[in-house]
Design an enzyme around this catalytic site. Structure first.
Site, mmCIF file in Angstrom:
data_model
loop_
_atom_site.group_PDB
_atom_site.id
_atom_site.type_symbol
_atom_site.label_atom_id
_atom_site.label_comp_id
_atom_site.label_asym_id
_atom_site.label_seq_id
_atom_site.Cartn_x
_atom_site.Cartn_y
_atom_site.Cartn_z
ATOM 1 N N PRO A 26 0.819 -1.217 0.000
ATOM 2 C CA PRO A 26 0.000 0.000 0.000
ATOM 3 C C PRO A 26 0.852 1.267 0.000
ATOM 4 C CG PRO A 26 -0.147 -1.149 2.133
ATOM 5 C CD PRO A 26 0.744 -1.965 1.258
ATOM 6 N N ASP A 27 0.281 2.365 -0.511
ATOM 7 C CA ASP A 27 1.002 3.639 -0.390
ATOM 8 C C ASP A 27 0.804 4.169 1.032
ATOM 9 O OD1 ASP A 27 -1.570 4.630 -0.496
ATOM 10 O OD2 ASP A 27 -1.358 5.592 -2.443
ATOM 11 N N PHE A 28 1.352 5.334 1.315
ATOM 12 C CA PHE A 28 1.314 5.827 2.690
ATOM 13 C C PHE A 28 0.076 6.651 2.989
ATOM 14 C CE2 PHE A 28 6.069 5.834 3.971
ATOM 15 C CZ PHE A 28 6.009 4.464 4.027
ATOM 16 N N ARG A 29 -0.185 7.589 2.060
ATOM 17 C CA ARG A 29 -1.130 8.627 2.436
ATOM 18 C C ARG A 29 -2.534 8.414 1.910
ATOM 19 N NH1 ARG A 29 3.692 10.353 2.003
ATOM 20 N NH2 ARG A 29 4.577 11.468 3.748
ATOM 21 N N ASN A 100 10.933 4.965 -3.397
ATOM 22 C CA ASN A 100 10.513 3.706 -2.778
ATOM 23 C C ASN A 100 11.678 2.949 -2.156
ATOM 24 O OD1 ASN A 100 8.012 4.369 -3.631
ATOM 25 N ND2 ASN A 100 7.976 2.965 -5.363
ATOM 26 N N ASP A 102 11.264 -0.452 -1.640
ATOM 27 C CA ASP A 102 10.831 -1.851 -1.792
ATOM 28 C C ASP A 102 11.688 -2.668 -2.752
ATOM 29 O OD1 ASP A 102 10.100 -0.962 -4.336
ATOM 30 O OD2 ASP A 102 8.001 -0.672 -3.771
ATOM 31 N N HIS A 117 15.484 7.552 -0.956
ATOM 32 C CA HIS A 117 15.212 7.387 0.468
ATOM 33 C C HIS A 117 15.942 6.165 1.035
ATOM 34 C CE1 HIS A 117 11.460 10.114 0.107
ATOM 35 N NE2 HIS A 117 12.536 10.786 0.379
ATOM 36 N N CYS A 128 27.214 1.963 18.291
ATOM 37 C CA CYS A 128 28.649 2.115 18.027
ATOM 38 C C CYS A 128 28.945 2.499 16.586
ATOM 39 C CB CYS A 128 29.393 0.832 18.400
ATOM 40 S SG CYS A 128 29.108 -0.526 17.231
HETATM 41 P P1 CNA Z 1 2.359 8.768 -1.257
HETATM 42 O O1 CNA Z 1 2.428 10.118 -0.638
HETATM 43 O O2 CNA Z 1 1.749 7.648 -0.498
HETATM 44 O O3 CNA Z 1 1.589 8.958 -2.665
HETATM 45 C C1 CNA Z 1 1.341 7.887 -3.533
HETATM 46 C C2 CNA Z 1 0.513 8.390 -4.701
HETATM 47 O O4 CNA Z 1 0.363 7.321 -5.611
HETATM 48 C C3 CNA Z 1 -0.897 8.845 -4.301
HETATM 49 O O5 CNA Z 1 -1.090 10.184 -4.718
HETATM 50 C C4 CNA Z 1 -1.833 7.885 -5.060
HETATM 51 O O6 CNA Z 1 -2.927 8.546 -5.649
HETATM 52 C C5 CNA Z 1 -0.948 7.341 -6.142
HETATM 53 N N1 CNA Z 1 -1.262 5.962 -6.536
HETATM 54 C C6 CNA Z 1 -1.536 4.907 -5.730
HETATM 55 N N2 CNA Z 1 -1.717 3.794 -6.452
HETATM 56 C C7 CNA Z 1 -1.585 4.154 -7.748
HETATM 57 C C8 CNA Z 1 -1.677 3.448 -8.981
HETATM 58 N N3 CNA Z 1 -1.945 2.138 -9.016
HETATM 59 N N4 CNA Z 1 -1.493 4.122 -10.133
HETATM 60 C C9 CNA Z 1 -1.224 5.468 -10.109
HETATM 61 N N5 CNA Z 1 -1.119 6.174 -8.983
HETATM 62 C C10 CNA Z 1 -1.292 5.536 -7.807
HETATM 63 O O7 CNA Z 1 3.801 8.249 -1.683
HETATM 64 P P2 CNA Z 1 5.042 9.042 -2.259
HETATM 65 O O8 CNA Z 1 5.881 8.033 -2.922
HETATM 66 O O9 CNA Z 1 4.634 10.255 -2.997
HETATM 67 O O10 CNA Z 1 5.724 9.550 -0.933
HETATM 68 C C11 CNA Z 1 7.007 9.327 -0.699
HETATM 69 C C12 CNA Z 1 7.242 8.365 0.470
HETATM 70 C C13 CNA Z 1 6.375 7.151 0.454
HETATM 71 C C14 CNA Z 1 8.614 7.848 0.351
HETATM 72 O O11 CNA Z 1 9.315 8.186 1.495
HETATM 73 C C15 CNA Z 1 8.531 6.331 0.215
HETATM 74 O O12 CNA Z 1 9.611 5.689 0.820
HETATM 75 C C16 CNA Z 1 7.279 6.000 0.878
HETATM 76 N N6 CNA Z 1 6.634 4.690 0.573
HETATM 77 C C17 CNA Z 1 7.279 3.731 -0.115
HETATM 78 C C18 CNA Z 1 6.642 2.535 -0.368
HETATM 79 C C19 CNA Z 1 7.368 1.511 -1.172
HETATM 80 O O13 CNA Z 1 8.590 1.432 -1.094
HETATM 81 N N7 CNA Z 1 6.621 0.731 -1.978
HETATM 82 C C20 CNA Z 1 5.351 2.283 0.088
HETATM 83 C C21 CNA Z 1 4.715 3.288 0.807
HETATM 84 C C22 CNA Z 1 5.377 4.484 1.035
#
Ligand code: CNA
Length: 239
Positions: A26-29, A100, A102, A117, A128
Site C-alpha cells: 500500500p502507499d502511505f497517504r 521507494n 521496496d 530514500h 557504536c
Molecule cells: P504517497 O504520498 O503515499 O503517494 C502515492 C501516490 O500514488 C498517491 O497520490 C496515489 O494517488 C498514487 N497511486 C496509488 N496507487 C496508484 C496506482 N496504481 N497508479 C497510479 N497512482 C497511484 O507516496 P510518495 O511516494 O509520494 O511519498 C514518498 C514516500 C512514500 C517515500 O518516502 C517512500 O519511501 C514512501 N513509501 C514507499 C513505499 C514503497 O517502497 N513501496 C510504500 C509506501 C510508502
C-alpha cells in the site's frame, strides 16, 4: 502521449509508492494507506513516527515489522516496473529516481536507479556505528526479530528517516541533472521533500508527464497530467 514517449531517448523517471500498489504494497497517504494502518496497529502517537529516529530508538519493533511487509513478503514488480526495465534495456532511460524502499525497480531488472530514500542494502548500529551488510540482518527481519550489533545496539537499515540526510548521490544528481528529453513522474503525491523538489526542478528543463491516481498540488507544473492507474496507463501504450 504514446508518440511523445516512443520518440524519447533519454527518459528521466521519478517514481513513488503508487508504482508499487498493484504489487500489494500500500502507499502511505491514500485512504487505508500505511500510515493510517500502522498508527492503529502499533498504537503510534502519529503514523509518521514509524520513520522517526527518536521513536525508533525507544521502540524499533514497528519499523521492522513494517519492513517485513514491504521488503520480504515477496512482492513482485508490476507491469509498470517491468516496462521501465524494458525501456532501459532499449537504452532509453537516463535515470530512475525512486522514493521507494521496496527494491522492486531492481527486482524488475532496472539498473540506473537512484533510491533517494535509501534502502536495506546496508545498516548501521545505533550505538557504536558499526556497518552491516544486508545479508547480516536479512534473516532477523524476515523472522520479525530486531537485528542487534555485537555491542548490543540495534542495527538500523539505511532507510532515510525524517530529519536524516538523503544519500550523496541525490545531491549529485541535484547539482548535475542527467540530460533528459522527457520526465515521467509516476505514482507520487509529490508531498515529500526534498525528493519531490527534484522532480519539480526537472519539470522546468524538459517536457513532462505526470501519471497519478489522484490530483496533486503540483499538477499545473507538468506538460501532461493523467489521473489513471499506472498499469492501465502502461497497457494503454500497447504494452
Ligand atoms: P504517497 O504520498 O503515499 O503517494 C502515492 C501516490 O500514488 C498517491 O497520490 C496515489 O494517488 C498514487 N497511486 C496509488 N496507487 C496508484 C496506482 N496504481 N497508479 C497510479 N497512482 C497511484 O507516496 P510518495 O511516494 O509520494 O511519498 C514518498 C514516500 C512514500 C517515500 O518516502 C517512500 O519511501 C514512501 N513509501 C514507499 C513505499 C514503497 O517502497 N513501496 C510504500 C509506501 C510508502
Amino acid at each position: 502521449m504514446k508518440e511523445l514517449i516512443d520518440s524519447s531517448k533519454k527518459i528521466i523517471v521519478f517514481s513513488g509508492a503508487g508504482i508499487s500498489t498493484n504489487s500489494g504494497i500500500p502507499d502511505f497517504r491514500g485512504e487505508g494507506g500505511l500510515y493510517e494502518r500502522v498508527q492503529d496497529k502499533y498504537d503510534l502517537p502519529y503514523g509518521e513516527a514509524i520513520f522517526d529516529l527518536n521513536y525508533f530508538d525507544s521502540n524499533p519493533h514497528p519499523f521492522f515489522d513494517l519492513s517485513r511487509e514491504i521488503v520480504f513478503h515477496n512482492a513482485q514488480p508490476t507491469l509498470c516496473h517491468k516496462w521501465l526495465a524494458r525501456l532501459e534495456e532499449e537504452g532509453r532511460i537516463a535515470k530512475i529516481i525512486t522514493q521507494n524502499i521496496d527494491r522492486l525497480h531492481r527486482k524488475a531488472g532496472s539498473q540506473a536507479v537512484l533510491e533517494c530514500h535509501g534502502g536495506y542494502d546496508k545498516g548501521r548500529c545505533r550505538s557504536c556505528g558499526m556497518e552491516y551488510d544486508f545479508e547480516n540482518y536479512e534473516k532477523d527481519i524476515q523472522h520479525g526479530r530486531v537485528p542487534h550489533c555485537r555491542c548490543g545496539g540495534v542495527v538500523k537499515p539505511n532507510v532515510v528517516f525524517f530529519g536524516e540526510s538523503l544519500p550523496e548521490e541525490f545531491f549529485h544528481v541535484w547539482e548535475n541533472p542527467p540530460r533528459g528529453d522527457l520526465l515521467l513522474v509516476l505514482g507520487t503525491s509529490l508531498n515529500v521533500r526534498p525528493a519531490a523538489d527534484l522532480a519539480l526542478k526537472f519539470t522546468g528543463l524538459m517536457p513532462s508527464i505526470l501519471v497519478n491516481l489522484e490530483v496533486t498540488d503540483h499538477d499545473n507544473r507538468f506538460t501532461h497530467v493523467i489521473h489513471e492507474d499506472l498499469d492501465s496507463f502502461v497497457k494503454s501504450l500497447g504494452n
